[in-house]
Design a protein around this motif. Structure first.
Motif, mmCIF file in Angstrom:
data_model
loop_
_atom_site.group_PDB
_atom_site.id
_atom_site.type_symbol
_atom_site.label_atom_id
_atom_site.label_comp_id
_atom_site.label_asym_id
_atom_site.label_seq_id
_atom_site.Cartn_x
_atom_site.Cartn_y
_atom_site.Cartn_z
ATOM 1 N N LYS A 140 -0.014 18.787 -15.494
ATOM 2 C CA LYS A 140 -0.536 18.722 -16.848
ATOM 3 C C LYS A 140 -1.735 19.662 -16.995
ATOM 4 N N ALA A 141 -2.601 19.653 -15.963
ATOM 5 C CA ALA A 141 -3.809 20.477 -16.043
ATOM 6 C C ALA A 141 -3.509 21.938 -15.717
ATOM 7 N N GLY A 142 -2.403 22.168 -14.998
ATOM 8 C CA GLY A 142 -2.053 23.523 -14.614
ATOM 9 C C GLY A 142 -2.910 24.063 -13.478
ATOM 10 N N THR A 143 -3.703 23.204 -12.874
ATOM 11 C CA THR A 143 -4.574 23.638 -11.776
ATOM 12 C C THR A 143 -4.874 22.430 -10.888
ATOM 13 N N THR A 144 -5.353 22.694 -9.671
ATOM 14 C CA THR A 144 -5.734 21.577 -8.803
ATOM 15 C C THR A 144 -7.239 21.343 -8.845
ATOM 16 N N ASP A 145 -7.914 22.012 -9.744
ATOM 17 C CA ASP A 145 -9.360 21.841 -9.849
ATOM 18 C C ASP A 145 -9.714 20.365 -10.098
ATOM 19 N N PRO A 146 -10.584 19.752 -9.275
ATOM 20 C CA PRO A 146 -10.845 18.316 -9.372
ATOM 21 C C PRO A 146 -11.265 17.860 -10.763
ATOM 22 N N VAL A 188 -8.277 17.846 -13.038
ATOM 23 C CA VAL A 188 -7.319 16.789 -12.677
ATOM 24 C C VAL A 188 -7.864 15.423 -13.084
ATOM 25 N N GLN A 189 -9.161 15.208 -12.850
ATOM 26 C CA GLN A 189 -9.771 13.939 -13.259
ATOM 27 C C GLN A 189 -9.543 13.673 -14.736
ATOM 28 N N GLU A 190 -9.708 14.694 -15.524
ATOM 29 C CA GLU A 190 -9.537 14.515 -16.955
ATOM 30 C C GLU A 190 -8.076 14.279 -17.310
ATOM 31 N N ALA A 191 -7.214 15.046 -16.649
ATOM 32 C CA ALA A 191 -5.796 14.998 -17.003
ATOM 33 C C ALA A 191 -5.129 13.701 -16.552
ATOM 34 N N PRO A 199 0.809 -1.222 0.000
ATOM 35 C CA PRO A 199 0.000 0.000 0.000
ATOM 36 C C PRO A 199 0.845 1.277 0.000
ATOM 37 N N MET A 200 2.062 1.200 0.552
ATOM 38 C CA MET A 200 2.948 2.364 0.499
ATOM 39 C C MET A 200 3.314 2.661 -0.944
ATOM 40 N N GLU A 201 3.598 1.589 -1.699
ATOM 41 C CA GLU A 201 3.919 1.797 -3.111
ATOM 42 C C GLU A 201 2.718 2.403 -3.826
ATOM 43 N N ALA A 202 1.512 1.943 -3.462
ATOM 44 C CA ALA A 202 0.302 2.465 -4.103
ATOM 45 C C ALA A 202 0.177 3.968 -3.860
ATOM 46 N N HIS A 203 0.488 4.408 -2.644
ATOM 47 C CA HIS A 203 0.452 5.848 -2.377
ATOM 48 C C HIS A 203 1.539 6.576 -3.161
ATOM 49 N N TYR A 204 2.709 5.948 -3.259
ATOM 50 C CA TYR A 204 3.815 6.529 -4.025
ATOM 51 C C TYR A 204 3.374 6.760 -5.469
ATOM 52 N N ILE A 205 2.754 5.720 -6.051
ATOM 53 C CA ILE A 205 2.287 5.843 -7.436
ATOM 54 C C ILE A 205 1.167 6.877 -7.525
ATOM 55 N N GLY A 206 0.188 6.753 -6.620
ATOM 56 C CA GLY A 206 -0.973 7.644 -6.661
ATOM 57 C C GLY A 206 -0.575 9.106 -6.506
ATOM 58 N N PHE A 207 0.328 9.367 -5.551
ATOM 59 C CA PHE A 207 0.752 10.749 -5.316
ATOM 60 C C PHE A 207 1.456 11.306 -6.543
ATOM 61 N N ASN A 208 2.375 10.523 -7.120
ATOM 62 C CA ASN A 208 3.101 11.004 -8.284
ATOM 63 C C ASN A 208 2.179 11.214 -9.479
ATOM 64 N N MET A 209 1.159 10.335 -9.591
ATOM 65 C CA MET A 209 0.192 10.504 -10.681
ATOM 66 C C MET A 209 -0.578 11.816 -10.511
ATOM 67 N N TRP A 210 -0.974 12.061 -9.263
ATOM 68 C CA TRP A 210 -1.725 13.290 -8.992
ATOM 69 C C TRP A 210 -0.860 14.508 -9.301
ATOM 70 N N VAL A 211 0.417 14.451 -8.867
ATOM 71 C CA VAL A 211 1.330 15.570 -9.117
ATOM 72 C C VAL A 211 1.446 15.825 -10.617
ATOM 73 N N GLN A 212 1.636 14.734 -11.380
ATOM 74 C CA GLN A 212 1.768 14.902 -12.834
ATOM 75 C C GLN A 212 0.499 15.464 -13.453
ATOM 76 N N ALA A 213 -0.641 14.950 -12.977
ATOM 77 C CA ALA A 213 -1.919 15.392 -13.544
ATOM 78 C C ALA A 213 -2.149 16.868 -13.251
ATOM 79 N N VAL A 214 -1.796 17.298 -12.020
ATOM 80 C CA VAL A 214 -1.962 18.712 -11.668
ATOM 81 C C VAL A 214 -1.066 19.570 -12.548
#
Lengths: 583, 426
Positions: B327-333, B336-339, B310-325
């Protein structure tokens, strides 16, 4: 479970008739015989190969035959050095192991055992295969091949040779084959036992060969059974029927499996004989399984009773609803852990040391709780309930914060592991038997304390009529404190025993509190006999229901049963009579 | 006295406010893991993981030029409290994404909150599937990323013919076992060769069940236990197996809830040789993993702490979120969902994991055998990455259902036969 450790075979053994180890010459690296070759080239190639092998052999012989044991070990050492890395690699593992086993070098058995026990390492600095036994933070090393001492090392200096289940199976078979000639009959017994599981041709031959020389009756009986089992596989109808009768009623799985197969065989005579025998065996197995169920029940009951006895004193005798009772059990279990951590060399005796220590720790905690909280709340059961519930949460979170939210490991001393084998189909776990006996001991001690000591007399007096006891000179304050401490102390001792069966963690107390109250109420508040009998009978009832209703429903049924029982007999199994019941 | 105090604190407050207004407000990340109660045993580690990841991201310069700030709350292993705390994080603390929850029931409890307030949840634990929400990203394994490959390994490599499906009595084991039972029957396993057993939470007395398993396995056919037994019940189970002389070579147990963290709290002697299926093991050799373990030890200042799936899952999830933000240039949900769909980040086993349109991710599946040091030795690994399947193909009710959050479908429960988007996660 009996396991073979390196120590058992820790001496050099010569299995092969050859004075040197050939395998390394017979199969030089990279010369796996070429299966795909045709015509004269193939003949030439194979001739060449054979010639090379012969030449090497001759050379080796001339060079080495006159030399001593040391060089022998040296060669063997080279083999291990060559193969150890292959063992770590998943793909080449099995083949490498086959070569090691086939090498039949003098110390094969000892390091096969080390490998099985996970004690075979490769020293990183010089890639020397070593057997490492952990002592404290470092590992004491011996050279795998020669058995000479090689100093010690820390974990980071060693690379472990890892094995998996497939390899373990292979290893056990190989060790069994080598251990058949071991001077220790116990080792031979394990070896034959292992062979019974697979029982291929070579194993039967090996067993039959050694059968006449065998002196130990147990081993001999098992060897006979091995022969008989192979006779059952023979396909000869006459021999099969004779063997079926000769084996008699034997509840071993291997016998049942074969009889089941034979019961479907074409020859009606064999089928009938097998089916008849099978029926008798099944009957006995059913009987054993019933005995087993009762034992399981008694064992669960002893756990319940033990967890509840402390509560029977605080709740039953003093009338304090102590929700922190489970945490007293937890304190006892953590004491066991602490002792194992503080005295790492004494795992075998840690439990015995933990018993008094846990009593003292929980007793002290109990007295403090009584002095600080409960003393001020006598006669106010609801407030006591809430206050002790608060104490239980505080204790849990304290452990979580200062020790760890994780469970802590408590290891089992070897004298508490293993099975007490009464029959192939009936065995009792040693720790369960010990805990059952221990529960009875606690109970007897407590009974004695209450009935035959002056303290017990005062305790009973105070609990029955506080004012009258005080008027007669009993100091009810200190007696209350000591009684509460006693209840807590016994819970602590129970914690030591329970640490052997279950988790030791901050939540463990919660698991026992409801069950403990259930037992005390069912048994009749204020009656120790009731607590013991209630614990044992609830355990047995639970285990009788479990096989057909499942664990979840069994628990529910037991609760429903208690509710109905309390409806009919509100004061439990052994109600208090006379004045004691009047409060 | 109290007046003076008020004045002082007002001054300090003003000063702080003035200080902050110079820089931009930090981006807030919610951490919703139990720090007390029964689940603290597993979830405390994930809170620390999140704190470490946030700290690392800040050291790299933050996100969109702003600093990150982790907001930690404690839902105390209490399922309704999870929903309350989630609402608090989103409405009061104004977090932009939440990383949290462990048990399925806690996820189910917070799901309506995230959908109502349209925020993002990254859920890091393996679960039973049969769900896909617009607002949740499932970075743990779906059943086809853990259970099915494990059964395949037992069946094909070990030659198991009889199956014990043992689990704790709640939604994850029940659904997983239903899927496994259907899968085994599809593969020609007879009904009498499958034994299914459920036990209550924290079950401690395994004598009868282990004895039953032993009898079930004495038939001459190779038997294995597929265990979805949860949490604290595992230790007494393995101890009882050892007690009754059942070794991993006789009847191996493959578990889906036993990882390095759980093993670090017990005496591993009776467990050696039993197996677990995960998407990550601490013993995996890769550059990313070495770095991650190094950072983890440095962050906690403790060399003995383990890492787990589960730690790895958070590692992946967090990095994905960072990249998506980014990519989207904003933290708007919504942005981010789309990106985030299609974003790929390195996992710790030396590959890349990508976010799929069904909000699950691709992962490798590893089977490891427990070693006496509490680590796993990988004995089998899927040849490629396995794509997480939200709706199991082996259950009659869900085999026609897919989830796809890309436009124009944008549906978590789409029936390909009827062409309708229906059900829970509309």
């Amino acid at each position: 479970m009996p396991s073979i450790t390196a120590g058992t075979f820790g001496f050099p053994q010569r299995i092969s008739f050859w004075p040197i180890d050939f395998s390394i010459f017979v199969y030089p690296l990279n010369s796996i015989p070429n299966a795909r070759c045709y015509g004269w080239r193939c003949i030439c190639q194979s001739l060449l190969q054979q010639a090379t092998v012969l030449l090497t052999l001759l050379l080796a012989f001339s060079v080495l035959s006159g030399q001593t044991y040391a060089s022998d070990a040296e060669n063997h050492n080279e083999l291990i050095i060559e193969l150890a890395p292959l063992l770590s690699d998943k793909k080449s593992r099995s083949e490498a192991l086959d070569r090691l086993i086939a090498s039949s070098a003098p110390r094969t058995l000892s390091w096969l055992n080390a490998l099985l026990a996970g004690e075979l390492y490769v020293r990183k600095s010089d890639s020397l295969p070593v057997v490492g036994v952990r002592s404290g933070k470092r590992y004491a090393l011996t050279e795998a091949a020669s058995g000479t001492e090689a100093g010690d090392a820390s974990k980071s200096e060693l690379k472990k040779v890892k094995i998996n289940n497939a390899i373990r199976g292979q290893l056990r078979s190989a060790i069994a084959a080598l251990a058949l000639r071991d001077p220790d009959p116990k080792v031979r017994l394990v070896a034959v036992e292992r062979m019974l599981q697979t029982l291929d041709k070579s194993e039967v031959t090996a067993i039959q060969e050694l059968f006449p020389e065998e002196t130990d009756t147990d081993v001999k009986a098992l060897m006979l059974l091995a022969t008989q089992l192979s006779d059952l596989d023979s396909g000869d109808a006459q021999l099969t029927i004779e063997t079926i009768n000769a084996i008699g009623v034997n509840t071993r799985d291997q016998v049942t499996q074969r009889l089941k197969k034979l019961a479907d065989s074409e020859s009606t005579e064999v089928a009938v004989a097998a089916a008849l025998q099978l029926e008798v065996i099944e009957k006995r197995k059913t009987l054993f399984s019933r005995i087993e169920t009762v034992f399981f029940g008694l064992s669960l009951g002893s756990v319940l009773a033990m967890a509840a006895i402390g509560l029977a004193i605080t709740f039953g005798v003093m009338g304090v609803i102590n929700m922190a009772h489970g945490e007293m059990i937890m304190l006892g279990a953590y004491t066991t852990w602490a002792i194992q951590v503080l005295l790492p060399g004494l795992t075998e005796y840690s439990i015995l040391l933990a018993l008094p220590a846990a009593f003292i720790v929980a007793f002290t905690a109990g007295v403090i709780i009584e002095y600080l909280v409960i003393r001020h709340l006598y006669g106010r059961p609801l407030e006591t309930l809430l206050a002790t519930f608060g104490i239980s949460l505080v204790l849990q979170q304290t452990v979580r914060t200062f020790i760890s939210p994780q469970n802590v490991p408590v290891s089992n001393p070897s004298w508490l592991t293993g099975l007490w084998q009464l029959d192939p189909a009936l065995s009792l776990a040693v720790n369960r038997v010990v805990i059952f006996v221990f529960c009875l001991l606690i109970f007897i001690t407590l009974m004695w304390l209450l009935k035959y000591t002056f303290f017990g007399l005062k305790l009973r007096a105070v609990s029955q009529n506080r004012e009258m006891a005080r008027a007669l000179g009993a100091r009810s304050n200190s007696i209350d404190a000591i009684t509460f401490g006693l209840g807590a102390g016994i819970a602590g001792v129970a914690g030591v025993a329970l640490s052997q069966l279950s988790n030791v963690g901050p939540n463990m107390g919660q698991a026992y509190i409801v069950d403990s109250f259930m037992v005390v109420v069912f048994g009749g508040v204020g009656n120790l006999w009731g607590t013991l009998l209630a614990g044992l009978s609830l355990g047995v009832i639970n285990k009788l229901i479990e096989p057909w209703a499942g664990a979840v429903l069994a628990k529910i049924f037991v609760l429903v049963f208690i509710i109905l029982f309390i409806q009919k007999y509100p004061r439990g199994l052994f109600p208090q009579r006379g004045r004691a019941a009047g409060d | 006295m109290s007046k003076r105090f008020a004045v002082v604190s007002a001054v300090i407050g003003l000063g702080l406010a003035a200080n902050i207004s110079f820089a931009e407000d930090p981006i807030k990340v919610g951490v919703l893991h139990s720090l007390s109660g029964t689940m603290a045993i597993s979830e405390t580690t994930l809170k620390d993981t999140m704190l470490m990841l946030v700290e690392q991201q800040n050291a790299k310069g933050g996100l969109l030029g702003r600093q990150l700030e982790a907001v930690v709350v404690d839902p105390a292993s209490d399922w309704p409290l999870f929903a309350e705390k989630a609402r608090e994080l989103i409405e009061v603390n104004k977090v932009d994404a939440v990383f949290g929850a462990w048990t399925s029931v806690s996820r189910k409890s917070v799901l309506p909150v995230f959908e109502e307030l349209n925020s993002l949840l990254f859920y890091p634990v393996q679960y039973e599937g049969e769900e896909s929400s617009k607002n949740v990203f499932y970075t743990g394994a779906a059943p086809n990323q853990q259970a099915i490959p494990a059964v395949d390994y037992l069946k094909d490599d070990i030659g198991v013919e009889r199956w014990v499906l043992a689990g704790t009595d709640y939604v994850y084991p029940r659904t997983t076992n239903k899927i496994l039972e259907a899968y085994l029957k599809d593969n020609g396993v007879a009904a009498e060769d499958i034994m299914i057993n459920y036990t209550p939470f924290g079950h401690a007395d395994w004598q009868s069940i282990v004895s039953e398993i032993k009898k079930f396995g004495s038939d001459g056919k190779k038997t294995a236990v597929v265990s979805t037994i949860n949490g604290d019940a595992n230790v007494p189970f393995y101890k009882e197996l050892g007690n009754q002389g059942v070794s991993a070579e006789d009847i191996p147990v493959v578990a889906f809830s036993v990882g390095e963290e759980e093993l670090s709290g017990i005496d591993t002697a009776p467990l050696v040789g039993h197996m677990a299926a995960w998407n990550y093991f601490m013993s995996v050799e890769s550059a990313e993993n070495d770095e991650f373990i190094g950072n983890w030890h440095k962050f906690l200042g403790d060399e003995d702490r383990v890492t787990n799936d589960p730690m790895e899952a958070h590692y992946i999830g967090f990095n994905m979120w960072v990249q998506a933000v980014e990519k989207a240039g904003t933290t708007d949900p919504d942005a981010v969902q789309e990106a985030i769909i299609g974003v790929s980040v390195p996992n710790l086993t030396g590959g890349l994991s990508s976010m799929l349109p069904n909000h699950h991710i691709t992962k490798p599946v590893l089977i490891g055998e427990i070693q006496d040091d509490g680590q796993f030795d990988v004995v089998s690994e899927t040849s490629g990455l396995v794509a997480g399947d939200a709706w199991s193909d082996f259950l009659p009710d869900s085999k026609d259902i897919i989830a796809d959050w890309r436009k124009p479908l944008s549906c978590g429960n789409y029936n390909v036969k009827t062409g309708k988007c229906s059900g829970q996660n509309l």
